[in-house]
Design a protein around this motif. Structure first.
Motif, PDB file in Angstrom:
ATOM      1  N   LEU A 149     -26.535 -45.734 -50.125  1.00 52.75           N
ATOM      2  CA  LEU A 149     -26.677 -44.962 -51.358  1.00 52.75           C
ATOM      3  C   LEU A 149     -28.112 -45.075 -51.834  1.00 52.75           C
ATOM      4  O   LEU A 149     -28.683 -46.169 -51.868  1.00 52.75           O
ATOM      5  N   PRO A 151     -29.780 -44.154 -55.238  1.00 47.56           N
ATOM      6  CA  PRO A 151     -29.836 -43.616 -56.604  1.00 47.56           C
ATOM      7  C   PRO A 151     -31.250 -43.115 -56.899  1.00 47.56           C
ATOM      8  O   PRO A 151     -32.236 -43.774 -56.568  1.00 47.56           O
ATOM      9  N   TRP A 201     -20.641 -44.181 -59.208  1.00 42.71           N
ATOM     10  CA  TRP A 201     -19.890 -45.427 -59.100  1.00 42.71           C
ATOM     11  C   TRP A 201     -18.394 -45.234 -59.390  1.00 42.71           C
ATOM     12  O   TRP A 201     -17.590 -46.112 -59.107  1.00 42.71           O
ATOM     13  N   VAL A 210     -27.601 -50.280 -50.566  1.00 47.35           N
ATOM     14  CA  VAL A 210     -28.136 -49.482 -51.674  1.00 47.35           C
ATOM     15  C   VAL A 210     -29.649 -49.635 -51.643  1.00 47.35           C
ATOM     16  O   VAL A 210     -30.162 -50.758 -51.544  1.00 47.35           O
ATOM     17  N   ASP A 212     -32.563 -49.021 -54.082  1.00 45.86           N
ATOM     18  CA  ASP A 212     -32.798 -48.751 -55.497  1.00 45.86           C
ATOM     19  C   ASP A 212     -34.195 -48.195 -55.720  1.00 45.86           C
ATOM     20  O   ASP A 212     -35.188 -48.797 -55.324  1.00 45.86           O
ATOM     21  N   GLU A 218     -30.200 -49.559 -63.598  1.00 47.56           N
ATOM     22  CA  GLU A 218     -29.168 -49.008 -62.713  1.00 47.56           C
ATOM     23  C   GLU A 218     -28.429 -50.095 -61.933  1.00 47.56           C
ATOM     24  O   GLU A 218     -27.463 -49.812 -61.222  1.00 47.56           O
ATOM     25  N   LEU A 219     -28.839 -51.360 -62.082  1.00 51.10           N
ATOM     26  CA  LEU A 219     -28.334 -52.432 -61.228  1.00 51.10           C
ATOM     27  C   LEU A 219     -26.817 -52.578 -61.294  1.00 51.10           C
ATOM     28  O   LEU A 219     -26.155 -52.684 -60.257  1.00 51.10           O
ATOM     29  N   HIS A 221     -24.431 -50.507 -61.946  1.00 48.94           N
ATOM     30  CA  HIS A 221     -23.735 -49.428 -61.243  1.00 48.94           C
ATOM     31  C   HIS A 221     -23.927 -49.544 -59.741  1.00 48.94           C
ATOM     32  O   HIS A 221     -22.991 -49.299 -58.963  1.00 48.94           O
ATOM     33  N   GLU A 222     -25.122 -49.920 -59.322  1.00 49.23           N
ATOM     34  CA  GLU A 222     -25.386 -50.072 -57.888  1.00 49.23           C
ATOM     35  C   GLU A 222     -24.513 -51.161 -57.277  1.00 49.23           C
ATOM     36  O   GLU A 222     -23.998 -51.008 -56.162  1.00 49.23           O
ATOM     37  N   LEU A 226     -21.475 -51.539 -53.886  1.00 53.26           N
ATOM     38  CA  LEU A 226     -21.971 -52.292 -52.738  1.00 53.26           C
ATOM     39  C   LEU A 226     -20.835 -53.097 -52.119  1.00 53.26           C
ATOM     40  O   LEU A 226     -20.136 -53.848 -52.800  1.00 53.26           O
ATOM     41  N   LEU A 232     -28.768 -54.930 -51.193  1.00 48.16           N
ATOM     42  CA  LEU A 232     -29.416 -54.051 -52.157  1.00 48.16           C
ATOM     43  C   LEU A 232     -30.922 -54.237 -51.993  1.00 48.16           C
ATOM     44  O   LEU A 232     -31.444 -55.334 -52.185  1.00 48.16           O
ATOM     45  N   SER A 234     -34.595 -53.049 -53.278  1.00 48.50           N
ATOM     46  CA  SER A 234     -35.213 -52.378 -54.422  1.00 48.50           C
ATOM     47  C   SER A 234     -36.692 -52.120 -54.191  1.00 48.50           C
ATOM     48  O   SER A 234     -37.405 -52.957 -53.635  1.00 48.50           O
TER      49      SER A 234
END
Length: 335
Positions: A149, A151, A201, A210, A212, A218-219, A221-222, A226, A232, A234
């Motif tokens: 994903l 975002p 989400w 993810v 980012d 946004e964390l 929701h991310e 997951l 994740l 970033s």
């Protein structure tokens, strides 16, 4: 030659146009006459001193991290480039200098420009292309059949990350603005979420990764989407202990980044995932791999229509920092 230089770190920094000598290439270096330089959020981080623990500079320093141009001279040991070759690069962080009429680049950081793009569109590729390449290959170790994903993936990063992920065989989910839906789907996205109409989400099954591009807001929701054991990565939320270890930073920087990233690490771990931060480096061979995909997929990155000259550099920086550019912001030099 003229160059846009930073004289001191400051929250409201401004670059100064100075006349400085044309640099001379060393044995393994190439002198490039810059045709187009790209302006990125990275310049804001450097100018404010936000990344000086990762890379500090002696002042004054010529700014600019991403260029396209032509070879003006080569060092005695350079074998891959010749005069007048069209080339591009994400400049090595310790030796940036793209906001100038000429810049010296080590041949290990330089690549032939895509044959399908002009100088302006080529200048929009290296930094985001290498970020996507290194993120997918080195940080995530992504494999075919997995899912990611992104975002905020309707921006300049997504333009290259989506097709790169697609060529790896990943399912790519993206959230962004409504006007970008068709363009993102053409790039190979599996599903697109208009952030004003849909909450990803609430609508999607968990993913392996993810990436980012939005930051801390946004964390939560991310992490909801997951998978346990997922990663994740970033571009925004800052370094942690793992970043320091991966880059062999000294003990005191490792301790500092461990402290700064402790809360973030704990949040991601509590959700069953792992956190990674990426600060992209220059790499000629990887950039050549990105170039092949750009050419094969006929990718054309979006560029902002505003025309900036070197003397307009502070206005260009302001547009990136506080405006709403319609693509990569560019500084153009005379032919």
């Amino acid at each position: 030659m003229q160059a846009a230089q930073l004289t001191k770190y400051a929250k409201d920094f401004k670059l100064v146009i100075n006349d400085i000598p044309v640099p001379q290439p060393g044995p393994t270096e190439v002198l490039v006459k810059v045709r187009v330089a790209a302006v990125n959020p990275l310049e804001q981080l450097i100018g404010t001193g936000s990344v000086k623990l990762i890379q500090d500079y002696a002042m004054p320093v010529t700014m600019g991290n991403e260029i396209a141009g032509v070879v003006a001279a080569v060092g005695a040991s350079v074998t891959d480039f010749s005069l007048d070759d069209a080339v591009y690069a994400r400049l090595a962080l310790p030796k940036m200098g793209g906001f100038a009429e000429y810049v010296v680049v080590d041949q290990r950081d330089l690549a032939p420009m895509p044959t399908t793009l002009d100088f302006a569109h080529s200048a929009a590729v290296p930094l985001t292309g290498l970020t996507a390449y290194q993120g997918l290959h080195e940080e995530l170790h992504a494999h075919p059949g997995q899912s990611v994903l992104i975002p905020g993936g309707s921006g300049s990063f997504g333009q290259l990350a989506i097709p790169l992920a697609q060529t790896l065989g990943l399912k790519v989910f993206v959230s962004g603005n409504a006007r970008s839906r068709e363009a993102v789907m053409r790039l190979g996205a599996t599903q697109y979420f208009d952030y004003r109409q849909e909450n990803y989400w609430e609508a999607m099954t968990p993913v392996d990764y993810v990436i980012d591009t939005v930051g801390p807001k946004e964390l939560a929701h991310e992490l909801e989407v997951l998978k346990p054991g997922g990663k994740l990565l970033s571009l925004k939320m800052g370094p942690n202990r793992q970043f320091a270890k991966d880059h062999d930073l000294p003990w005191w920087k490792t301790a500092l980044f461990s402290l700064v990233g402790r809360r973030l690490d704990a949040q991601v771990k509590q959700a069953g995932g792992q956190y990674r931060f990426i600060f992209v480096r220059s790499d000629s061979q990887q950039l050549r791999a990105v170039t092949k995909i750009v050419e094969q997929e006929h990718l054309v990155p979006a560029i902002d229509p505003t025309v900036f000259k070197l003397t307009d550099v502070n206005a260009a920086l302001d547009l990136v920092a506080t405006g709403h550019p319609q693509g990569k912001v560019l500084i153009r030099f005379a032919d």
